[in-house]
Scaffold this motif. Structure first.
Motif, mmCIF file in Angstrom:
data_model
loop_
_atom_site.group_PDB
_atom_site.id
_atom_site.type_symbol
_atom_site.label_atom_id
_atom_site.label_comp_id
_atom_site.label_asym_id
_atom_site.label_seq_id
_atom_site.Cartn_x
_atom_site.Cartn_y
_atom_site.Cartn_z
ATOM 1 N N TRP A 38 0.820 -1.212 0.000
ATOM 2 C CA TRP A 38 0.000 0.000 0.000
ATOM 3 C C TRP A 38 0.857 1.267 0.000
ATOM 4 N N SER A 39 2.000 1.238 0.662
ATOM 5 C CA SER A 39 2.852 2.425 0.687
ATOM 6 C C SER A 39 3.411 2.734 -0.698
ATOM 7 N N ALA A 40 3.649 1.696 -1.496
ATOM 8 C CA ALA A 40 4.137 1.922 -2.861
ATOM 9 C C ALA A 40 3.069 2.550 -3.730
ATOM 10 N N LEU A 41 1.809 2.338 -3.366
ATOM 11 C CA LEU A 41 0.717 2.928 -4.130
ATOM 12 C C LEU A 41 0.617 4.426 -3.895
ATOM 13 N N GLU A 42 0.791 4.852 -2.657
ATOM 14 C CA GLU A 42 0.577 6.255 -2.334
ATOM 15 C C GLU A 42 1.780 6.959 -1.713
ATOM 16 N N GLY A 43 2.779 6.217 -1.257
ATOM 17 C CA GLY A 43 3.909 6.816 -0.544
ATOM 18 C C GLY A 43 4.654 7.836 -1.387
ATOM 19 N N GLU A 44 5.050 8.917 -0.759
ATOM 20 C CA GLU A 44 5.807 9.988 -1.411
ATOM 21 C C GLU A 44 5.094 10.527 -2.647
ATOM 22 N N LEU A 45 3.772 10.561 -2.594
ATOM 23 C CA LEU A 45 2.988 11.079 -3.713
ATOM 24 C C LEU A 45 2.799 12.578 -3.524
ATOM 25 N N PRO A 46 3.213 13.438 -4.447
ATOM 26 C CA PRO A 46 3.865 13.088 -5.704
ATOM 27 C C PRO A 46 5.374 13.347 -5.716
ATOM 28 N N GLU A 47 6.016 13.407 -4.566
ATOM 29 C CA GLU A 47 7.418 13.831 -4.549
ATOM 30 C C GLU A 47 8.333 12.900 -5.344
ATOM 31 N N ARG A 48 8.048 11.612 -5.326
ATOM 32 C CA ARG A 48 8.885 10.664 -6.052
ATOM 33 C C ARG A 48 8.178 10.280 -7.351
ATOM 34 N N TRP A 49 8.566 10.926 -8.426
ATOM 35 C CA TRP A 49 7.878 10.772 -9.699
ATOM 36 C C TRP A 49 8.332 9.502 -10.416
ATOM 37 N N GLN A 50 7.351 8.733 -10.884
ATOM 38 C CA GLN A 50 7.660 7.446 -11.518
ATOM 39 C C GLN A 50 8.340 7.606 -12.876
ATOM 40 N N LEU A 51 8.123 8.716 -13.558
ATOM 41 C CA LEU A 51 8.810 8.924 -14.838
ATOM 42 C C LEU A 51 10.323 8.968 -14.667
ATOM 43 N N GLN A 52 10.776 9.307 -13.481
ATOM 44 C CA GLN A 52 12.218 9.329 -13.240
ATOM 45 C C GLN A 52 12.792 7.928 -13.069
ATOM 46 N N ARG A 53 11.914 6.922 -13.080
ATOM 47 C CA ARG A 53 12.337 5.528 -13.063
ATOM 48 C C ARG A 53 12.143 4.884 -14.432
ATOM 49 N N ASN A 54 11.928 5.700 -15.453
ATOM 50 C CA ASN A 54 11.691 5.167 -16.796
ATOM 51 C C ASN A 54 13.011 5.022 -17.551
ATOM 52 N N THR A 55 13.119 3.967 -18.348
ATOM 53 C CA THR A 55 14.335 3.718 -19.123
ATOM 54 C C THR A 55 13.965 3.402 -20.570
ATOM 55 N N TYR A 56 14.974 3.469 -21.454
ATOM 56 C CA TYR A 56 14.738 3.297 -22.891
ATOM 57 C C TYR A 56 15.751 2.309 -23.461
ATOM 58 N N LYS A 57 15.267 1.399 -24.255
ATOM 59 C CA LYS A 57 16.092 0.284 -24.718
ATOM 60 C C LYS A 57 16.951 0.653 -25.924
ATOM 61 N N PRO A 58 18.200 0.231 -25.905
ATOM 62 C CA PRO A 58 19.024 0.369 -27.106
ATOM 63 C C PRO A 58 18.848 -0.801 -28.072
ATOM 64 N N TYR A 59 18.201 -1.889 -27.598
ATOM 65 C CA TYR A 59 18.044 -3.097 -28.414
ATOM 66 C C TYR A 59 16.591 -3.595 -28.341
ATOM 67 N N PRO A 60 16.090 -4.222 -29.419
ATOM 68 C CA PRO A 60 14.681 -4.641 -29.462
ATOM 69 C C PRO A 60 14.453 -6.007 -28.818
ATOM 70 N N CYS A 61 14.575 -6.063 -27.490
ATOM 71 C CA CYS A 61 14.436 -7.342 -26.806
ATOM 72 C C CYS A 61 14.086 -7.089 -25.348
ATOM 73 N N GLY A 62 13.898 -8.175 -24.593
ATOM 74 C CA GLY A 62 13.625 -8.049 -23.178
ATOM 75 C C GLY A 62 14.728 -7.283 -22.469
ATOM 76 N N VAL A 63 14.363 -6.416 -21.553
ATOM 77 C CA VAL A 63 15.320 -5.487 -20.939
ATOM 78 C C VAL A 63 16.433 -6.216 -20.197
ATOM 79 N N VAL A 64 16.158 -7.408 -19.671
ATOM 80 C CA VAL A 64 17.200 -8.119 -18.927
ATOM 81 C C VAL A 64 18.315 -8.620 -19.847
ATOM 82 N N LEU A 65 18.084 -8.606 -21.168
ATOM 83 C CA LEU A 65 19.122 -9.020 -22.114
ATOM 84 C C LEU A 65 20.101 -7.894 -22.454
ATOM 85 N N ASN A 66 19.784 -6.665 -22.074
ATOM 86 C CA ASN A 66 20.631 -5.534 -22.468
ATOM 87 C C ASN A 66 22.092 -5.691 -22.056
#
Length: 453
Positions: A247-275
């Motif tokens: 439940w804390s992950a649902l509302e904790g630090e809202l909105p101080e900890r923005w989820q877009l800052q945890r976004n990443t972009y792939k250099p390769y067209p595959c599952g991210v764990v293969l990077n």
């Protein structure tokens, strides 16, 4: 109540409250979104879906107003949202939220871009709604992870519908009560299975996440009521599809900890764990004495990584390009032999190459729970006992080693050329970077469709 508090956050959120770095990350997400959608605009899965949906696309009262990225067809906004979300995710080349592995932009952006072609929406309002949608879907995913995905739910689809719904509701100016109904409508339409990965069926639920999220808000706007606690109720979404709820992950630090800052972009067209594995193989393939020249002498290839690497990618003998995107055996074989890791390397033709299949069959996994999912160690052993190895501590595209703006722009140009849409990539890139100042965000779709002949 948790649903009501999340709904109030969406209603109350203002553009001025969003930090500049989060605003910029929203633009980076959209550059990446257009890149992957343009790359897949003529993919067979997308082509088949268009042929099936076209007869059912209704003009409605607003006309057939929404366009498809990289294509000339026009659809009603619900079908356009679905098809554009499919295209953005079909190659698994889209963005990835850490640690949930949600691909956040495809459902949210597809819904917003379809809506923006039916009514004028300023660029600032569009981006505000996008940030709100990503925040909602990723926080719901945080509350369910990791058990939700481990049980077989495709988290991009199941949580993406809430992001698309919240974003649409923000544009429509819905009240907290209407947003609660919106979340209820979305919960009733949330679906997607991990079992579909590697097949075209995965695209159905990703497309539905955008379509159904858009529909959920439109229904709520019309007074379509939902339950009072669709997330936390005794038989609400979170309790039904999750092992435990954080439940804390649902509302904790809202909105101080923005989820877009945890976004990443792939250099390769595959599952991210293969990077990190691909990074290591590219490093090995670039050595002065190319591995490809001595491939027949290789007796064993060891990849050491977090157990999640083996769990997600131990897929020998894949038979299609779609399956190869989540196969370490294919990724290692193709990169070591071809010294590249683009879309052609994860195609049906590449999978059919006997040399790639033979090399991939020599792969062995070694689990190391102390390693990050962004790290990997690849060791290639030859018949004479010699060995070469590469260690990657932080993969390209990870939070610790992110793609630059210039690299994202290059990705869009490359995939635009690959998709052969005829879109002017440079004009589209320029328009995305200044979207905040646009009076009509929907106009950007004109730059994302081929010129009229």
């Amino acid at each position: 109540m948790h649903t009501a508090r999340l709904a109030h956050f969406v209603e109350a959120l203002q553009w001025q409250a969003i930090p500049s770095q989060v605003r910029h990350e929203a633009l980076r997400s959209l550059v990446n979104y257009f890149a992957v959608a343009l790359g897949a605009c003529h993919d067979p899965t997308v082509e088949k879906a268009i042929r099936v949906m076209l007869p059912f696309s209704s003009t409605g009262s607003t006309g057939s107003a929404a366009t498809l990225i990289g294509r000339p067809e026009r659809f009603d906004m619900l079908h356009a949202a679905s098809l554009n979300a499919m295209a953005a995710n079909v190659y698994d080349f889209d963005d990835t939220h850490i640690p949930t592995i949600v691909h956040p932009t495809a459902p949210v952006a597809a819904a917003l871009l379809a809506l923006a072609q039916t009514r004028p929406i300023s660029g600032a309002i569009f981006l505000l709604a996008f940030v709100a949608g990503v925040e909602v879907e990723c926080r719901i995913a945080n509350a369910l992870s990791p058990g939700h995905y481990a049980r077989g739910w495709h988290i991009t689809s199941t949580c993406g519908v809430f992001g698309a719904a919240a974003a649409t509701a923000k544009v429509l100016g819905l009240s907290t009560q209407e947003l609660v109904w919106t979340f209820g409508n979305a919960a009733a339409q949330s679906a997607g299975l991990v079992e579909t990965l590697g097949s075209s069926a995965k695209s159905i639920s990703v497309g539905n996440a955008a379509r159904n999220g858009l529909l959920s808000a439109l229904l709520a706007q019309a007074g379509f009521e939902g339950p009072a606690a669709p997330l936390e109720g005794a038989f609400g979404f979170l309790k039904v599809v999750g092992d435990t709820v954080n439940w804390s992950a649902l509302e904790g630090e809202l909105p101080e900890r923005w989820q877009l800052q945890r976004n990443t972009y792939k250099p390769y067209p595959c599952g991210v764990v293969l990077n990190p594995v691909i990074d290591a193989c590219l490093e090995l393939a670039a050595q002065p004495e190319p591995i490809a020249r001595n491939a027949d002498a290789i007796t064993r290839i060891e990849i050491t990584g977090h157990p999640l690497l083996r769990q997600r990618t131990d897929r020998p003998g894949v038979t299609s390009g779609r399956q190869s995107q989540v196969s370490a055996q294919h990724a290692v074989g193709v990169v070591l032999l071809r010294q590249r890791a683009g879309l052609p390397e994860f195609s049906d033709a590449a999978v059919a190459d006997p040399a790639i299949r033979a090399l991939g069959a020599k792969l062995h996994f070694i689990d190391d729970t102390s390693m990050s999912v962004d790290a990997a160690h690849v060791r290639v052993i030859f018949a004479d006992g010699a060995a070469v190895e590469s260690r990657i501590a932080t993969a390209r595209g990870s939070l610790a080693n992110p793609l630059t703006d210039a690299e994202l722009e290059a990705k869009l140009r490359t995939l635009c050329e690959y998709g052969q849409s005829g879109v002017d990539a440079n004009r589209l890139i320029a328009a995305v970077w200044v979207l905040e100042h646009s009076l009509d965000a929907g106009e950007i779709m004109a730059l994302a469709t081929p010129p009229v002949q």
